[in-house]
Design an enzyme around this catalytic site. Sequence first.
Site, PDB file in Angstrom:
ATOM      1  CB  SER A 140      -0.889   0.039   1.247  1.00 14.49           C
ATOM      2  OG  SER A 140      -0.205   0.657   2.332  1.00 14.49           O
ATOM      3  CG  ASP A 141       1.610   5.777  -1.316  1.00 12.33           C
ATOM      4  OD1 ASP A 141       2.587   5.805  -0.543  1.00 12.33           O
ATOM      5  OD2 ASP A 141       1.484   6.574  -2.259  1.00 12.33           O
ATOM      6  CE1 TYR A 142       5.435   7.236   5.619  1.00  7.79           C
ATOM      7  CE2 TYR A 142       3.360   7.861   6.621  1.00  7.79           C
ATOM      8  CZ  TYR A 142       4.730   7.719   6.689  1.00  7.79           C
ATOM      9  OH  TYR A 142       5.394   8.054   7.839  1.00  7.79           O
ATOM     10  CG  ASN A 143      -2.326   6.568   7.163  1.00  8.47           C
ATOM     11  OD1 ASN A 143      -2.634   5.591   7.847  1.00  8.47           O
ATOM     12  ND2 ASN A 143      -2.952   7.729   7.270  1.00  8.47           N
ATOM     13  CB  ALA A 144      -2.942   4.149   0.944  1.00 10.20           C
TER      14      ALA A 144
END
Length: 728
Positions: free
Chosen positions: A271-275
Amino acid sequence: MMLDFQLRGQEARQAMSAIEALLGRMTLAEKIGQLTMSAADQAVTGPVVARGLAQDVRSGAIGSVLNLYGTERVRAMQRLAVEESRLRIPLLFGLDVIHGYRTLFPVPLAEVAAFDVELWEATAREAACEAAREGVDMTFAPMLDVSRDPRWGRTAEGPGEDPAVGCALARAKVRGFQSQDLASREALAAVAKHFCAYGPVQAGREYASVDISERTVCEVHLPAFAAAVDSDVAAVMPAFTDLAGVPMTAHRQMLRGWLRERLGFSGVVVSDYNAIGELIAHGVARDRSDAAVLALEAGVDIDMMAEAYRYGLPPALERGQVSERQIDAAVLRVLTLKERLGLFDDPFRRCQPQEPAAALARRRALARRAAAQSLVLLTHRGAVLPLQQARRLALIGPLADAASEMRGCWALVPDERAPVSVLAGLQHALGAATVKHAPGVGITGADRSGIAAALQSCEGAQVIVLCLGEAAAMSGEAASRADPQLPGCQRELAEAVLARAAELGTPVVAILFSGRPLVVPWLFEQADAVLAAWFPGSEAGCAIADVLTGQVAPSGRTPMSWPRSVGQIPIFYAERPGGRPYAANNHYTSRYLDVPNDAQFPFGHGLTYAGFELSNLQVTPEQCRESSSIEVRIDVRNSGSCTARETVFLFAHDRLASVARPVLELKGWRQVELAPGAQATVLLPLPCRDLRFLGPDLQWRYEPGEVELLVGPSADRARLLSSVVHLI
Ligand code: BGC
């Protein structure tokens, strides 16, 4: 050869059964740990900060770490995992090695302007060598988001406007980062990001919603990801954004349907950062547990920084919303990647002692070459360039002596060898005494008090070099600009200098630093030459001096149509004709009343000190079937007086098809370097399959009929030679 293959197959099976056995010994918490990536604080690349890293590693609560680098630190953290955690599973260390690690190459968009596929691969290879030595296993690159909107700051990180360029970039970068063998001490796992269609965010505003046609998704935004998967990319990262209401992090149809099932991608989705956590803000998940279910179901294996899997999957499992089989499948993919990276064999394999000086020198030399090749000479009047030796220069502007700005966005790791500023580069090339420097104004801000001194420095100068542009932090993530012009009072400085230069009769060369095309039509009109330097990286000043002095003839080409006006955005050459295509003598055709339709500079535009003539376009055979290939040849002659490199683009236009096709579509390009007076025949092979398109049903089809093939130095139709091929 066969035996080798069989052995490798056998080894892979053994590794797999070892991984499966390991999986069998894992508790649920340990499994979810392998799906959890936490950040250290050596670099900050997102809003959420994690704590308690060491304890989490010992307890097996995290399986990978981002933003931690450096041989000793990585070693210490890895030791916790392999010596103090119950199952001793090695950690995986990820970092954004976007355009270099300590040694910085030009920002991606700049490097794309070089249109040199071998160079793209070579810089990724060098970046991987440098980063892997300091413990990094995985880079969150290449970024493959096509952008046709310079307001979007992340334009700087990607391939520019064209999907075919995106495909070539994807292949070169994956090869470069990963090398032949992911287990090599000098290889990084690549992550193709951000999947997909992050570029067309609403009005160029970062993180905004995306709503585009399925056709555009398929034709423009997916091909580069397909190319990355075809090149065996290790991982894929979904975009933060939603596509017509479905956040990519929860996009089952795209992640499972297209990526895994259709393309057969078996690597890791990170996932992307905190996505995953942000699925709540998107309005599709009630809480972290809900978000975790959506992401896991969609096919996201690693949760970067949301801790949604950690806290959300156990209750979801209890409620029966996910199965342990789904979790196991994700864990297997993560462990398989660790195995492919050789981490089970030797978890410290990427922590190496200092490199020999020769490797550093080789890398700096490549950075200088890459930077020089990425410079685009946008305008040039009156032969002001190349600069003659011993000319007295006034070097003016806030970016003239701004070494750290040269690094550009995504320069996370410090380098003890500072980047070379333009001032230092020119002083070195021309002699310190010949360069008089005055910043004039800051990059931003309203302080005009230095303008007078800048004007003063013009007196007695034989050439004025203006260094203007954005700060590095004004492009990249979270760096959209509604009005991408010169910030602060740089325009005032530039206009004052241009006016004074006109009075003095002194030529002005402007160098533009930016992560995107800047909308400065007034500058293009008034300066004698404008060089787009983007952010050239560690060797900026040397590379700029190389080009300004003619040591290297400029050869970069803009990978984006350069707008004249913000109102033209999004602007790209591959538009469809429409029912009333622009005609100068017909009012009721597609046009603006206040600005021309065409770009300030078309895609592919870039001048040099030589002159190239293209002639004798030959296309053989004139008829072709889907399974065959066309050979397009053109003669290129250097009619100038210095050696230079020319880029020749091949476009196609299907004038009559079941679906309206773009007026030009890029099908390939070639570069050739020629001495003065030399001529070469450039061959551009074109497999006929590349002339297929998505029919009205969005299925690929090969439609018999005529296709125009056009060859030339840019997407400016007036400069293209054309021929017709018959598809049968
Ligand atoms: C960016 C990614 C990046 C990640 C990790 C995010 O904010 O969108 O491109 O790889 O952070 O640093």
